[in-house]
Design a protein around this motif. Structure first.
Motif, mmCIF file in Angstrom:
data_model
loop_
_atom_site.group_PDB
_atom_site.id
_atom_site.type_symbol
_atom_site.label_atom_id
_atom_site.label_comp_id
_atom_site.label_asym_id
_atom_site.label_seq_id
_atom_site.Cartn_x
_atom_site.Cartn_y
_atom_site.Cartn_z
ATOM 1 N N MET A 1 -46.962 52.370 -30.010
ATOM 2 C CA MET A 1 -46.004 51.409 -29.478
ATOM 3 C C MET A 1 -45.430 50.576 -30.622
ATOM 4 O O MET A 1 -46.181 50.096 -31.481
ATOM 5 C CB MET A 1 -46.693 50.500 -28.452
ATOM 6 C CG MET A 1 -45.739 49.606 -27.679
ATOM 7 S SD MET A 1 -46.615 48.573 -26.458
ATOM 8 C CE MET A 1 -47.227 49.824 -25.328
ATOM 9 N N THR A 2 -44.123 50.398 -30.658
ATOM 10 C CA THR A 2 -43.494 49.626 -31.714
ATOM 11 C C THR A 2 -43.686 48.129 -31.471
ATOM 12 O O THR A 2 -44.092 47.700 -30.384
ATOM 13 C CB THR A 2 -41.991 49.923 -31.788
ATOM 14 O OG1 THR A 2 -41.363 49.427 -30.591
ATOM 15 C CG2 THR A 2 -41.731 51.424 -31.932
ATOM 16 N N LEU A 7 -43.645 43.363 -27.725
ATOM 17 C CA LEU A 7 -43.060 42.094 -27.301
ATOM 18 C C LEU A 7 -42.408 42.233 -25.924
ATOM 19 O O LEU A 7 -42.500 41.316 -25.086
ATOM 20 C CB LEU A 7 -42.044 41.617 -28.346
ATOM 21 C CG LEU A 7 -42.641 41.185 -29.691
ATOM 22 C CD1 LEU A 7 -41.524 40.893 -30.699
ATOM 23 C CD2 LEU A 7 -43.541 39.966 -29.530
ATOM 24 N N ASP A 8 -41.749 43.352 -25.699
ATOM 25 C CA ASP A 8 -41.155 43.600 -24.381
ATOM 26 C C ASP A 8 -42.240 43.663 -23.306
ATOM 27 O O ASP A 8 -42.057 43.173 -22.186
ATOM 28 C CB ASP A 8 -40.358 44.900 -24.390
ATOM 29 C CG ASP A 8 -39.038 44.779 -25.144
ATOM 30 O OD1 ASP A 8 -38.583 43.639 -25.377
ATOM 31 O OD2 ASP A 8 -38.472 45.835 -25.511
ATOM 32 N N GLN A 9 -43.364 44.298 -23.654
ATOM 33 C CA GLN A 9 -44.475 44.400 -22.715
ATOM 34 C C GLN A 9 -44.998 43.007 -22.356
ATOM 35 O O GLN A 9 -45.280 42.717 -21.183
ATOM 36 C CB GLN A 9 -45.604 45.235 -23.332
ATOM 37 C CG GLN A 9 -46.816 45.421 -22.438
ATOM 38 C CD GLN A 9 -47.960 46.117 -23.162
ATOM 39 O OE1 GLN A 9 -48.227 45.830 -24.330
ATOM 40 N NE2 GLN A 9 -48.615 47.042 -22.486
ATOM 41 N N ALA A 13 -44.873 41.183 -18.736
ATOM 42 C CA ALA A 13 -46.089 40.695 -18.081
ATOM 43 C C ALA A 13 -45.946 39.222 -17.698
ATOM 44 O O ALA A 13 -46.409 38.795 -16.630
ATOM 45 C CB ALA A 13 -47.285 40.883 -19.013
ATOM 46 N N TYR A 14 -45.295 38.460 -18.570
ATOM 47 C CA TYR A 14 -45.048 37.050 -18.270
ATOM 48 C C TYR A 14 -44.175 36.900 -17.022
ATOM 49 O O TYR A 14 -44.475 36.104 -16.131
ATOM 50 C CB TYR A 14 -44.376 36.377 -19.464
ATOM 51 C CG TYR A 14 -43.642 35.115 -19.098
ATOM 52 C CD1 TYR A 14 -44.333 33.935 -18.847
ATOM 53 C CD2 TYR A 14 -42.249 35.121 -18.951
ATOM 54 C CE1 TYR A 14 -43.652 32.788 -18.464
ATOM 55 C CE2 TYR A 14 -41.568 33.980 -18.574
ATOM 56 C CZ TYR A 14 -42.266 32.808 -18.337
ATOM 57 O OH TYR A 14 -41.601 31.675 -17.959
ATOM 58 N N GLY A 32 -51.762 44.352 -26.681
ATOM 59 C CA GLY A 32 -50.613 44.753 -27.478
ATOM 60 C C GLY A 32 -50.260 43.711 -28.517
ATOM 61 O O GLY A 32 -49.937 44.040 -29.667
ATOM 62 N N LEU A 33 -50.333 42.438 -28.131
ATOM 63 C CA LEU A 33 -50.047 41.365 -29.086
ATOM 64 C C LEU A 33 -51.134 41.255 -30.152
ATOM 65 O O LEU A 33 -50.845 40.934 -31.309
ATOM 66 C CB LEU A 33 -49.891 40.040 -28.348
ATOM 67 C CG LEU A 33 -48.658 39.920 -27.453
ATOM 68 C CD1 LEU A 33 -48.645 38.571 -26.757
ATOM 69 C CD2 LEU A 33 -47.367 40.122 -28.261
#
Length: 215
Positions: A1-2, A7-9, A13-14, A32-33
């Motif tokens: 994952m790029t 960040l999109d993920q 989620a937010y 991911g973060l």
């Protein structure tokens, strides 16, 4: 994952949690973060390492960044990333702080993880610096073995500037054995590899070694 995808993920989620009441994606987004933070810490630490060579002043953030990266990778179960971060912790001890005894266990652990995960580039780096430590400690045959193993991996990867760097060390070892002609031949190859790969810093190391071996 790029990085952008991570960040999109997190953004998705937010929004799901805030507006839809769905918190099911939070754990994955946080992981991911964590991965993104680990990659960034490792990259920033490497930049600080280059700055050290420019001004020879330790930035305390360098070790902190590598330790943070190692901790995050370990928490994620990313042994490949952890192995690379552990190598750089060793570099801070060996190169920045001139403490090869403190560096040794980090290089050894890095090598073990890199070998287990098939990370041949990090293997080559760990082996190189284990060779440097062995050379400094007077374990010359072991130093040669480490450097030759590192070079073999780097040749497979096409990492020619890295091979050239190792050849400088092997030339000094050959000269120390009384094999001056072999040492000069090794330096000839190192010079060609450095030139072909645009590794000007390594070319200067080759010239310095030649001045010692054939003044």
């Amino acid at each position: 994952m790029t990085a952008d995808q991570r960040l999109d993920q997190a953004r998705s989620a937010y929004e799901k949690g805030t507006f839809g009441g769905d918190v099911g994606d939070l754990d994955a987004a946080e992981r991911g973060l964590d991965a993104l933070e680990a990659d960034t810490a490792l990259a920033r630490g490497r930049l600080l390492n280059v700055r050290f060579f420019a001004d020879r002043v330790e930035d305390p953030r360098e070790l902190e960044l590598f330790e943070r990266a190692a901790s995050l990778y370990a928490g994620l179960g990313d042994q490949r990333g952890e192995g690379e971060a552990l190598f750089w912790i060793g570099i801070v001890h060996q190169v920045v702080r001139d403490d090869r005894a403190a560096a040794l266990p980090w290089f050894e652990r890095s090598l073990a993880l890199a070998t287990a995960t098939g990370d041949t580039l990090t293997q080559s780096y760990a082996l190189r610096h284990l060779g440097v430590v062995a050379h400094a400690d007077g374990r010359l045959e072991q130093a040669r073995e480490f450097l030759e193993q590192s070079s073999a991996l780097r040749r497979e990867l096409g990492f020619l500037s890295g091979v050239a760097a190792n050849q400088v060390g092997l030339a000094y070892l050959a000269f120390g054995d009384g094999r001056r002609d072999d040492a000069l031949s090794i330096l000839d190859e190192a010079a060609a590899l450095a030139r072909d790969s645009g590794a000007d810093a390594i070319a200067r190391q080759v010239a310095e070694a030649r001045a010692v071996i054939a003044p």
